[in-house]
Design a protein around this motif. Structure first.
Motif, PDB file in Angstrom:
ATOM      1  N   GLU A  38       8.148   6.037  -3.834  1.00 36.55           N
ATOM      2  CA  GLU A  38       8.154   5.744  -2.397  1.00 36.55           C
ATOM      3  C   GLU A  38       6.742   5.504  -1.854  1.00 36.55           C
ATOM      4  N   SER A  39       5.796   6.337  -2.265  1.00 34.46           N
ATOM      5  CA  SER A  39       4.430   6.196  -1.737  1.00 34.46           C
ATOM      6  C   SER A  39       3.782   4.892  -2.205  1.00 34.46           C
ATOM      7  N   ILE A  40       4.048   4.479  -3.425  1.00 28.20           N
ATOM      8  CA  ILE A  40       3.480   3.219  -3.928  1.00 28.20           C
ATOM      9  C   ILE A  40       4.222   2.035  -3.315  1.00 28.20           C
ATOM     10  N   ALA A  41       5.542   2.158  -3.153  1.00 24.63           N
ATOM     11  CA  ALA A  41       6.341   1.078  -2.552  1.00 24.63           C
ATOM     12  C   ALA A  41       5.857   0.773  -1.140  1.00 24.63           C
ATOM     13  N   GLN A  42       5.391   1.789  -0.428  1.00 19.27           N
ATOM     14  CA  GLN A  42       4.894   1.578   0.934  1.00 19.27           C
ATOM     15  C   GLN A  42       3.690   0.637   0.960  1.00 19.27           C
ATOM     16  N   LEU A  43       2.925   0.627  -0.108  1.00 19.26           N
ATOM     17  CA  LEU A  43       1.776  -0.274  -0.187  1.00 19.26           C
ATOM     18  C   LEU A  43       2.196  -1.738  -0.200  1.00 19.26           C
ATOM     19  N   THR A  44       3.411  -2.004  -0.670  1.00 18.62           N
ATOM     20  CA  THR A  44       3.858  -3.387  -0.862  1.00 18.62           C
ATOM     21  C   THR A  44       4.641  -3.946   0.322  1.00 18.62           C
ATOM     22  N   ILE A  45       4.817  -3.147   1.374  1.00 18.56           N
ATOM     23  CA  ILE A  45       5.559  -3.619   2.555  1.00 18.56           C
ATOM     24  C   ILE A  45       4.831  -4.826   3.146  1.00 18.56           C
ATOM     25  N   GLY A  46       5.615  -5.861   3.420  1.00 18.20           N
ATOM     26  CA  GLY A  46       5.049  -7.078   4.019  1.00 18.20           C
ATOM     27  C   GLY A  46       4.767  -8.178   3.018  1.00 18.20           C
TER      28      GLY A  46
END
Length: 152
Positions: A38-46
């Motif tokens: 989840e924490s790494i996936a947040q980096l890829t938002i957008g």
């Protein structure tokens, strides 16, 4: 998506490969985003293409590798036998260099040999002097054998 024609720049035709690319890209995006924490996936938002997501992840993790490499190189420079056995000291030095090699941030083997010789301390001054006064320096495997022999 369209491609330009050779006859007129103002006229464009649909790119027949776009639909295939789009479908495959969406599959890769889905795989990437569902397998990330989840924490790494947040980096890829957008980011909406697999390449953009991959580039984002590469930037993030390469920065961490640079920090890790710097810390590992400092550990190598600070190598000190202290109260540990010679074997433990040598294994620690080799581990540091192996990790640096894994993240592709390793220096020449000579740096490992010099750091190891420096870290052995005053009990090994005669060995260090002998090895540094008679170039070339041995490789790490030969150095390890000489240190163990000296220690015996």
């Amino acid at each position: 998506m369209t491609t330009a024609t050779n006859t007129q720049l103002a006229q464009s035709i649909p790119n027949p490969e776009h639909d295939t690319w789009f479908t495959v890209n969406q599959q890769i995006v889905s795989i990437l985003t569902t397998t990330l924490t989840e924490s790494i996936a947040q980096l890829t938002i957008g980011f909406d293409t697999s390449k953009a997501i991959w580039d984002c992840l590469e930037r993030h993790f390469s920065q961490k590798f640079v920090v890790s490499a710097t810390n590992l190189k400092m550990q190598l420079l600070d190598l000190n036998k202290g109260i540990q056995s010679v074997d433990e000291c040598l294994r620690h030095a080799k581990l540091i260099v192996d990790v640096l090699a894994f993240i592709n941030k390793h220096g020449p083997e000579e740096d490992l040999v010099i750091a190891t010789l420096h870290g052995l301390g005053p009990d090994y001054i005669m060995l260090r002097t002998a090895l540094t006064q008679n170039p070339p320096l041995p490789d790490f495997t030969e150095l390890r054998a000489r240190i163990i022999s000296f220690d015996a």
